[in-house]
Design an enzyme around this catalytic site. Structure first.
Site, mmCIF file in Angstrom:
data_model
loop_
_atom_site.group_PDB
_atom_site.id
_atom_site.type_symbol
_atom_site.label_atom_id
_atom_site.label_comp_id
_atom_site.label_asym_id
_atom_site.label_seq_id
_atom_site.Cartn_x
_atom_site.Cartn_y
_atom_site.Cartn_z
ATOM 1 N N LYS A 75 0.854 -1.187 0.000
ATOM 2 C CA LYS A 75 0.000 0.000 0.000
ATOM 3 C C LYS A 75 0.893 1.242 0.000
ATOM 4 O O LYS A 75 1.947 1.255 0.644
ATOM 5 C CB LYS A 75 -0.894 -0.026 1.248
ATOM 6 C CG LYS A 75 -1.977 1.042 1.276
ATOM 7 C CD LYS A 75 -2.873 0.858 2.506
ATOM 8 C CE LYS A 75 -3.972 1.898 2.582
ATOM 9 N NZ LYS A 75 -4.834 1.689 3.765
ATOM 10 N N SER A 150 -9.654 1.651 2.794
ATOM 11 C CA SER A 150 -8.784 2.409 1.914
ATOM 12 C C SER A 150 -7.752 1.556 1.166
ATOM 13 O O SER A 150 -7.172 2.024 0.185
ATOM 14 C CB SER A 150 -8.037 3.473 2.721
ATOM 15 O OG SER A 150 -7.220 2.872 3.698
ATOM 16 N N SER A 174 -9.833 -0.683 6.995
ATOM 17 C CA SER A 174 -9.247 -0.455 5.675
ATOM 18 C C SER A 174 -8.575 -1.675 5.047
ATOM 19 O O SER A 174 -8.278 -1.657 3.851
ATOM 20 C CB SER A 174 -8.229 0.691 5.732
ATOM 21 O OG SER A 174 -8.894 1.923 5.688
#
Lengths: 473, 471
Positions: A75, A150, A174
């Protein structure tokens, strides 16, 4: 095109050991699949040149561990030295870090190969991936839907097998919510299990890095690699255990509970039905299932809005254009204007909204009215959750209240927070929790919440369901 | 009309730890800019603070030295404000649980002791250093994260004299307990002064005016005086004094407005989530030993019989003070040792600007010299020559004595002969002053010393002169 990423890590590792395949074959597969699926927008930055170079270097080295030569996606809020790290924000659009995060150091030591940095909601603020400066990621199962967030890019890259494994981060859901939306296995470890050093902070007391994979065993293997105490993160804890050790054991005799809150009308009936099927399966396998109430669990959203956003307002203050990142082009004559223009131009709307709320709840007397009160309710909620583990091995329920919705739905900020209603309580208490796919055509995640530092039991339970529960039923 | 001032001080001191407070960078001064600054000190994304426990050792020591109570729970808070020298745009500090609270130190005003009360002392990190050059602001992050202790007095300082005595006393204590270098000019000690005035003793306190970062002890005095004057004129004209922050301009000898309360920062303090609680137990507190503080030294020196001028000279020069104690511990006479140190040796040090530990003299040499004086082997006049020679050349005392012919003349026959010669050669002067014995004694003694290059034993010589004059 090869399809090695359909295989579990153990099998890929065996093939590497047998010299049946080389790391470069895996790297090539990764970039081929990424390039064939560019429309999904799963990556912000690719590390192609260095990944290929590394794969070739590894050909002369002994395959000494299970992540050796394995491609991994990170990420884009995980700091990588000399590799752009943007947090999907304009304010870090050109930011190339000068150091490596602790998880990256660990992965590099094991000779895993970093393929690229995945798309996400800006600064991990959002649950649809639509707040990214680089545009949304598409859902892996239905391109017209949101991928969740996210950690949308990390979930979709694994779901589409662009990479076999990835890392996401979870502050209020997330990792788990996009895992549920894309039918992959995502775990938020116990707070302190994985070092946060080099994770760009959103909410320091809630953030945690965790693995996203296609199988439970691979997930446990990746957690083995990234966990452990780190003297650079004072909130990290010593862990010296093998998370795969309970996998394959029976779940007969286990006790689990379902909070009534997790089966209320807020949850889509189709999802509740699916959970009920799992419950029947568990009972057939001699697992005790009880329904329980958890006091204060319905306060999770306001707690999150106060605590997470207050911490965020402070954590994001360092993005000011003075030392790194975007700075305004406007001709300014004083430092206050420099800050205002830089931050106004550099941050997206959702980030600004959250910084404003966070600053508000800390301002003047509000710190007592909101923030300190929230801390005390957080403690009560946490204690209520911990107490359940005196009687039960696990807490289970759905990961999400609904299915992935259409891209561009433009939910209001408040509705958006409601997406995380079932995942946020876990972050408040610091507990570990997994989202395990239990849907077939439509993605559904079963959330499996364990006691502090008891990921092993989650993995045992999840692995049993993964191999024995028929998702199509 | 005259008003009653109320003064409080906030003093920041850099702690002499090896490393910074929240990173493993070194705690340094004067290095190349940004050579001792890592991603934590620079506030880079993803960096987290570590905790140098040494800062608690210093905090505990400071609490003990300033008679404070100690908070057994070590927590940190974030103070949020934007400024280029503030790398994270928040400062890690202690807001709710300062390391020490409710303390005091004693100052002496007109031979009366007065306690200045200390509200709290707390640990925090320093900011980067800004330089303003050619319209640019340059930042040096070497200072970013150096540990500070902030000492907040209660407002029970009555005037500029007490304020100066308080700061001087703080400096002595922090320096002697090895907590801080307390060098105002290098910025390792910084003072903010709060001043308010009121009409009568029973009035409530006036609005507080804060004067930021006053640059020297003398400026503290001048800043307070000029601020009292400024506020008095406002009061005289029935104008309102607004709560505000000002700075002291040394050239203009007046304070200048920086900001008023309306634009005052809201620091949005909240508990620092990256640093868990540190528990301070009794064992830890007891393990921190306090060094001897200046007031104890004063008492000790008084008991030796050293005079106040000598005591003050010793206390204000920490090295000299250490040197004296080493010399005394070798058995040297304290008064003679102190006189030599605060006399010829100190003036040599002041003239050359060197540290006593970088000269040829050491405690054992000084001890030998003191013993020779005490045993009447050499006179105090000779000792001046010897000290000068030791400091300049490093030669041994005995060698100097031989080379310079510094042997004390104690032989009575030799001295008598000399005295008689002087009387014979100056018979006119002597005869005309026979009625003033004291004058004659002094005159003859002067001649004796002149003839012997000061080597004649003064006590024996005086006895002999008196005997001769009686005849």
């Amino acid at each position: 095109m090869s399809n090695y990423f359909d295989l579990p890590l153990i099998t890929i590792n065996q093939k590497l050991k047998n010299k049946e395949i080389k790391p470069i074959d895996l790297v090539n597969e990764a970039f081929e699949k990424i390039e064939n699926n560019m429309e999904y927008n799963a990556f912000i930055t690719l590390n192609k040149e260095k990944a290929i170079k590394k794969a070739i270097e590894l050909e002369n080295k002994e395959v000494d561990n299970i992540l050796f030569g394995i491609p991994i996606a990170l990420k884009d809020n995980i700091i990588t030295k000399d590799l752009k790290t943007t947090c999907a924000s304009k304010i870090l659009d050109d930011f190339i870090p000068i150091y490596d995060s602790t998880v990256v150091k660990k992965l590099n030591k094991l000779n895993a190969i970093i393929i690229g940095k995945t798309n996400m909601d800006e600064f991990a603020m959002g649950s649809t991936n639509e707040t990214s400066y680089y545009g949304p990621v598409l859902n892996a199962i239905d391109k017209t839907k949101v991928p969740g967030g996210s950690s949308g890019g990390s979930a979709v890259s694994v779901a589409l097998k662009m990479v076999p494994i990835s890392l996401g981060s979870d502050t209020g859901g997330s990792i788990r919510q996009p895992s549920a939306f894309n039918n992959v296995v995502g775990l938020k470890p116990t707070y302190g299990r994985v070092s946060r050093y080099g994770l760009v902070a959103f909410s320091s007391s809630l953030d945690q890095i965790g693995p996203i994979t296609n199988s439970v065993i691979d997930n446990a293997i990746l957690l083995n690699a990234i966990s452990g105490i780190d003297n650079k993160d004072l909130t990290s804890s010593e862990t010296n255990e093998d998370f795969t050790s309970e996998i394959g054991k029976t779940i007969s005799g286990m006790k689990v509970c379902i909070p009534n809150f997790y089966m209320s009308e807020k949850v889509d009936i189709e999802i509740r039905n699916k959970i009920n099927k799992v419950i029947n399966f568990l009972k057939l396998n001699n697992v005790l299932v009880d329904y329980v109430d958890i006091n204060f669990i319905d306060y999770a959203i306001p707690l999150y809005q106060i605590i997470a956003l207050a911490e965020a307002s402070s954590n994001l203050a360092r993005f000011d254009g003075v030392r790194f990142g975007y700075k305004t082009d406007k001709k300014i004559t004083n430092i206050d204007d420099f800050y205002k223009y830089t931050r106004n131009e550099g941050f997206g709307d959702e980030v600004k909204r959250r910084i404003m709320i966070g600053s508000y709840v800390l301002s003047g007397k509000n710190v007592d009215i909101y923030f300190k009160k929230a801390l005390s309710i957080r403690k009560k909620l946490s204690d209520n959750m911990y107490q359940l583990f005196n009687h039960y091995d696990l807490i289970i329920g759905p990961t999400t209240t609904g299915f992935p919705y259409d891209l561009g739905t433009n939910k209001s900020s408040n509705e958006s927070f409601m997406d995380d209603i079932l995942t946020i309580p876990v972050n408040m208490a610091g507990l570990p929790a997994m989202s395990l796919p239990i849907g077939s055509n439509k993605p559904i995640g079963l959330q499996i919440i364990g006691n502090m530092f008891d990921e092993k039991t989650i993995y045992k339970f999840a692995a049993f369901l993964e191999s024995n529960y028929k998702r199509g039923e | 009309m005259a008003y009653i001032p109320t003064i409080g001080l906030e003093v920041h001191c850099e702690l002499k730890t090896k490393n910074k407070a929240f990173s493993n960078s070194k705690n340094t001064y004067g290095l190349t800019a940004n050579s001792e600054a890592n991603e934590i000190d620079m506030g880079y994304p993803g960096a987290l603070p570590t905790l140098n426990k040494e800062i608690f050792d210093f905090g505990i020591k400071c609490a003990k030295a300033l008679n404070c109570k100690i908070n057994i729970d070590g927590y940190f808070d974030r103070k949020n404000y934007f400024y280029p020298d503030n790398s994270k745009n928040y400062q890690i500090t202690q807001q709710d649980y300062p390391i020490g609270y409710d303390g005091y130190i004693e100052i002496e005003v007109n031979q009366m002791k007065k306690k200045i009360y200390i509200e709290e002392i707390h640990l925090e990190e320093d900011t980067a250093k800004s330089f303003h050059e050619k319209g640019l602001t340059l930042l040096d992050f070497n200072r970013s994260g150096i540990p500070l202790i902030e000492i907040v007095s209660k407002p029970n300082i009555s005037n500029e004299i007490e304020a100066v005595l308080y700061v001087e006393k703080l400096r002595e204590i922090l320096s002697y307990s090895d907590i801080s270098d307390v060098k105002i000019e290098e910025g390792s000690m910084r003072c903010d002064v709060n001043v308010s005035i009121r009409k009568e003793e029973y009035d409530k306190l006036g609005h507080k005016v804060e004067i930021k970062n006053v640059g020297s002890i003398n400026s503290i005095k001048l800043a307070i005086l000029s601020e009292i004057e400024r506020q008095s004129i406002l009061f005289d004209n029935n104008e309102l004094i607004v709560e505000q922050t000002r700075k002291y301009d040394e050239k203009a000898n007046s304070t200048i407005l920086m900001r008023t309360k309306e634009t005052k920062n809201d620091y949005r303090y909240f508990p620092e989530p990256d640093i868990p609680r540190v528990h301070i137990d009794d064992a830890w507190i007891n393990s921190i030993q306090l060094l001897v503080l200046p007031d104890e030294l004063r008492e000790k020196y008084r008991s030796y019989g050293i005079n106040d001028i000598g005591i003050n000279a010793l206390i204000s020069n920490k090295e000299l003070n250490g040197f004296l104690n080493e010399t005394i511990s070798l058995g040297a006479d304290p008064i003679i040792s102190s006189n030599l140190l605060t006399g010829d040796i100190l003036s040599y040090l002041n003239k050359t600007g060197v540290s006593i530990y970088n000269t040829y003299i050491n405690p054992s040499i000084l001890n030998r010299l003191v013993n020779k004086i005490k045993n009447d082997e050499i006179s105090s006049k000779m000792s001046k020559v010897i000290i000068q020679k030791i400091l300049e050349t490093g030669k041994d005392i005995d060698v100097i004595v031989k080379e310079e012919g510094l042997i004390k003349i104690t032989n009575k026959e030799e001295l008598n002969l000399l005295i008689n010669n002087i009387i014979n050669n100056n018979s006119n002067f002597i005869n005309s002053n026979l009625d003033n014995k004291i004058k004659l004694e002094k005159y003859i003694m002067g001649q004796v010393m002149k003839e012997t290059n000061g080597n004649a034993d003064p006590i024996i010589s005086l006895e002999l002169i008196k005997e001769v004059l009686i005849k």
